[in-house]
Design an enzyme around this catalytic site. Structure first.
Site, mmCIF file in Angstrom:
data_model
loop_
_atom_site.group_PDB
_atom_site.id
_atom_site.type_symbol
_atom_site.label_atom_id
_atom_site.label_comp_id
_atom_site.label_asym_id
_atom_site.label_seq_id
_atom_site.Cartn_x
_atom_site.Cartn_y
_atom_site.Cartn_z
ATOM 1 C CB ALA A 144 -0.979 -0.026 1.167
ATOM 2 C CB SER A 145 0.332 4.622 1.364
ATOM 3 O OG SER A 145 -0.959 4.726 0.820
#
Lengths: 375, 606
Positions: B321-322
């Site tokens: 993810a981020s």
């Protein structure tokens, strides 16, 4: 051209002794491996029959040529066997910590067995060319000592202490037989005894442990010490008549280690008792004495010394193995000649016995008769 | 060459030697005969009696297994006596009755006992273990009736004592009986069937050192198999101790923080790769395995949907993810495709063709540069930069920083994760790479998968000047710290060679994540030192938000995974963390507070 006298002089007694040993060995292996039959350890006695068949073929093969020819072949055979010993250290199979076997297709051969024969060949050649009336001095035996030392060191490296000692014992027997003078015996013995403590410091810890256990099996109460105790129980419990074929309880319950190889004699002693054990020992004794007789009757030094060497191989094996299983000698892992299971040992021993037969057959011949043309 | 026949003088000497040899042979053979006569005739009856019921036995003496300690010497796994019930099959008079009695007295399952007895018929008089670690009550009853139970032997053997229960279960591992397959493979040549060996974790990794050297004794027993005396003995050599790099207090805090959650935590020393804590949740109580694994319990554990046996820190594969934006940022800087001063306008969405990619912030971040984009975790900025870089360049930097490949951790088996490339997709799935996939890859979604330990290694590298260390959990192995056989030394897997200026830009932004207004990791803020970090919220499933952008009711197993990676203190990094909470929702709200607790526990205590 085959000389008729060769057939007339065929040594039936030697052949009979060998066949007797083969029969006892196979019957005993049948019993020794009986308990592990279900576990895939089955057909060891059948394999032994095959080994003996090959062994007897080689035995016959070894009688077909005049043994004088070996005089020329001694060094080539010796160096081939040295090469095999080096090869085994490089590409040999490692089983339980030592590298003794060369895999050739489906079978494994043990080059150290053949090294024993080759050392007898070179020593017989060295001491056997020409007559000799005096004892040998130190300088003269320098080369033989190197010839013995080379295979001994290579076999020790595998490591196989038992075979090393056996080979050395057989080879030194020849040296003693041709007589060394006291000076050289002393010069050899004294430094060896003095140097041995020094060697101790070079050895690694596990090697020291092995030697200590070798000298005193009680140091290894769960290994050698236990095995010796069980072997003594097996032999002793056989008493005079034995417990009967396939009835040895020690054997049945597998208390004996290596009961088809190193401890095969214990199986015989348990099941057949003192009576047959002594008969087996007498067969061996007779074989050794007959061999010495062949040495005496041989028509030249080379043949005599060959015979003495082969007899020495068999003799020391009987003494060390039976000594070991009865608890007289440390456990060294030497099989009983022509009795324990083992292809390489049977084949090399039968080859040696074939040569013995060869010498025996030609005992009344003159070297310039059937042998090489005199040069 | 000359071969001549003997001349008469020589023959004389020779014959004398033959006579000497004959004499020598006769003497030695006589010795053998006398020896046989002595053994078989003189001592024969005694040996016969001994063989009737072979009285010599070999008995193992189990060595004490080494202890396992944390970095400060706190004992994590010790030993305590375990009372084991053994049966020597040959000494049993009536097997069916014995099993009946044992069932009545001690509740032993007769069926499994019969199986065990049947399975071990190979070596005579070898005790077969029917029950490990008997309870006090059971012990008392068996002891009381022992004289009516011929063949039963109770042995006191060292058993494992888990000082803190299921503490660090996945890292420490558990013991189990050696299997036939393991015996056949011969990797533990000193082990026999029935031995307990390490099955996972540190117990397995250091099995050979921990187990020590088996001892044994040769004993004489009476007709009922009871020991009369010891003939000789070899004392066992106790096993080596293993000291871990683990910090017991930190590990405990981390485990407590994960109670009731699923996920993993890895804490490393960023400058050496030492593992300070390694948690996988949920966990299992290793005491369940002590008494030999109970089949039903084992089944229950192995088939649980929560996979408690899986070590998620090493084998859990999740989309980064981020957190992956760190990679994209570094790749862009190194490749010269990102100018840190350049700004991008984020309206809350990004169009590729006619496909609309959302930013997590519905109404957009407005104008952002690299720094703000990392601090506020703006998706649109990275969509754009990712597209500019292309997936293969991103993949190269991800690999360089240790993602998508085994870290080489010394204890236990790892999964590799996955960093997609164009050629990978064509080869694996048979279809060419889509540019849209690059877009979602650049925020750590699409095919990308990483493990928590990889993330911890990656964030360590960002803060230690770009060095990937091999994570290791073993500090030393040996009798004591003074007598070590093995000692930890940091091992550099690779130097990434990323420019220090570029690392500084990213570091500054990650400090901003925690310490600036609008930063997603503000819940990890400390007053007395600086923490840096990055949040991540990994989509488990491509959920469509409804038009209002709200997520109404979402079942737990569709909720996003929460990530947080952090380093503290930034000035002098001492701890690097990777935290993953499965279905935890937002990284900033679920994982970041855990990071705060852990940093507190580790730094404030010292």
């Amino acid at each position: 051209m085959f000389d008729r006298r060769l057939i007339e002089n065929w040594d039936w007694i030697l052949l009979l002794l060998l066949m007797l040993l083969a029969a006892i060995s196979i019957a005993n292996l049948y019993s020794a491996t009986y308990p592990i039959r279900d576990m895939g350890g089955s057909q060891i006695f059948v394999k032994q029959i095959y080994w003996y068949m090959i062994g007897f073929s080689i035995f016959l093969l070894m009688t077909t040529f005049n043994y004088y020819k070996l005089l020329q072949l001694a060094y080539p055979v010796y160096f081939v066997s040295i090469a095999l010993l080096i090869l085994v250290l490089i590409i040999g199979k490692t089983t339980s910590g030592s590298q003794r076997w060369l895999a050739v297709g489906p079978i494994s051969i043990q080059p150290s067995e053949f090294a024993k024969i080759s050392i007898v060949l070179v020593l017989a050649k060295f001491f056997g060319e020409g007559d000799r009336y005096q004892e040998y001095g130190l300088r003269e035996i320098l080369l033989p000592l190197i010839l013995i030392g080379l295979p001994a060191v290579l076999i020790l490296k595998q490591p196989d202490l038992g075979t090393t000692l056996h080979l050395t014992a057989a080879a030194l027997s020849i040296l003693i037989f041709v007589r060394l003078n006291w000076k050289s015996v002393a010069i050899l013995a004294v430094p060896t005894i003095c140097m041995s403590p020094l060697v101790w410091f070079i050895l690694k810890d596990y090697q020291k442990a092995r030697i200590l256990i070798f000298l005193n099996p009680d140091m290894d109460p769960l290994g050698a010490g236990y095995h010796i105790n069980q072997s003594k129980i097996a032999i002793g419990s056989g008493q005079f008549w034995g417990k009967g074929f396939l009835n040895g309880t020690q054997t049945r319950l597998q208390f004996l280690p290596e009961q088809h190889t190193d401890f095969a004699f214990s199986v015989l002693a348990e099941e057949w008792g003192f009576f047959i054990s002594i008969i087996l020992l007498l067969v061996y004794l007779f074989l050794v004495l007959w061999g010495l007789n062949i040495a005496k009757d041989a028509k030249n030094r080379f043949g005599s010394l060959l015979a003495v060497g082969f007899v020495a191989i068999a003799f020391w094996q009987v003494i060390t193995n039976v000594g070991m299983v009865t608890g007289l000698l440390p456990v060294v892992g030497i099989p009983l000649v022509l009795f324990s299971y083992g292809g390489s040992s049977i084949i090399s021993t039968m080859a040696a016995m074939g040569l013995l037969m060869n010498i025996s057959m030609r005992r009344f011949m003159f070297s310039n008769g059937a042998g090489l043309p005199e040069r | 060459m000359r071969i001549s026949n003997f001349d008469p003088v020589s023959v004389g000497i020779f014959n004398r030697q033959i006579r000497n040899a004959t004499l020598f042979v006769l003497v030695l053979f006589s010795i053998l005969v006398i020896r046989l006569w002595f053994l078989q005739i003189v001592k024969g009856p005694i040996y016969r009696a001994k063989s009737e019921h072979n009285r010599l036995r070999l008995q193992d003496i189990t060595p004490v297994r080494g202890m396992i300690m944390d970095r400060n010497g706190n004992v994590l796994i010790a030993n305590r006596p375990s009372y084991d019930l053994f049966v020597i099959p040959e000494d049993v008079q009536d097997r069916a009755r014995l099993l009946q009695d044992l069932e009545r007295l001690a509740g032993l399952d007769p069926e499994s006992a019969r199986q065990k007895l049947n399975a071990s018929a190979t070596v005579p008089f070898r005790p077969v273990c029917l029950k490990k670690d008997m309870s006090r009550d059971m012990l008392a009853i068996v002891e009381m009736y022992k004289y009516n139970l011929p063949g039963v032997v109770i042995k006191v053997e060292p058993g494992r004592h888990y000082v803190y229960g299921n503490f660090a279960f996945h890292l420490l591992g558990y013991l189990g009986e050696i299997s036939e397959a393991e015996l056949d493979r011969g990797q533990y040549p000193d082990s026999k069937s029935g031995d307990m060996i390490g099955k996972s974790g540190v117990e397995s990794r250091w099995q050979t050192s921990l187990s020590g050297m088996r001892g044994g004794e040769q004993i004489e027993v009476d007709a009922e198999g009871r020991k009369i005396r010891t003939i000789s003995i070899r004392l066992p050599g106790s096993g080596s101790n293993v000291c871990l790099t683990l910090d017991q207090h930190l590990q405990m805090t981390a485990e407590n923080a994960m109670i009731g959650k699923k996920g993993a935590i890895v804490a490393l020393d960023p400058n050496t790769g030492e593992v300070l804590a390694l948690v996988s949740s949920p966990s299992v109580d290793p005491n369940l395995f002590v008494c030999g694994t109970n089949r039903t319990i084992w089944k229950e554990i192995a088939q649980s949907k929560d996979f408690p046996l899986q070590n998620r820190a090493l084998t859990g594969q999740y989309p980064p993810a981020s957190v992956f934006k760190i990679i994209v940022a570094l790749a862009g800087l190194e490749e010269g495709r990102i100018d840190p001063r350049e700004t991008v306008f984020c309206p809350g969405y990004f169009f590729l063709g006619n496909h609309r990619y959302r930013c997590w912030k519905k109404h957009g971040h407005g104008r952002v540069d690299l720094h703000r984009a990392l601090v506020e975790s703006c998706d649109v900025y990275f969509y754009r930069m990712g597209k500019r870089l292309g997936v293969d360049r991103i993949a190269r930097y991800a690999k360089k920083l240790g993602l998508g490949g085994k870290t080489g951790f010394d204890v236990g088996h790892e999964k590799e994760g996955l960093i997609p490339t164009k050629s990978w997709k064509l080869k694996r799935l048979g279809v060419p790479w889509q540019e849209g996939e690059t877009v979602s890859t650049s925020i750590g979604q699409s095919f990308t998968l990483v493990t928590p330990i990889q993330m911890a290694t990656m964030i360590s590298a960002v803060f230690n000047g770009g060095v990937i260390y091999r994570p290791q959990a073993t500090k030393w192995v040996g009798k004591s710290e003074a007598e070590k056989d093995y000692e930890f030394s940091p091992e550099i897997i690779r130097k990434t060679g990323i420019e220090q200026d570029h690392l500084e830009i990213v570091k500054k932004a990650l400090i901003g994540v925690v310490n600036e207004r609008g930063g997603t990791g503000s819940m990890t803020r400390f007053n007395d030192f600086t923490v840096a970090g990055k949040t991540g919220t990994a989509q488990v499933i491509g959920l469509k938000k409804d038009e209002s952008g709200k997520r109404n009711y979402i079942p737990v197993h569709y909720k996003d995974h929460a990530w947080f990676v952090a380093v503290a203190p930034v000035e002098n990094p001492r701890i690097a963390l990777a935290i993953l909470v499965e279905h935890g929702g937002h990284g900033g709200s679920t994982a970041a507070p855990i990071a705060k607790e852990l940093i507190e526990a580790y730094l404030h205590r010292q």
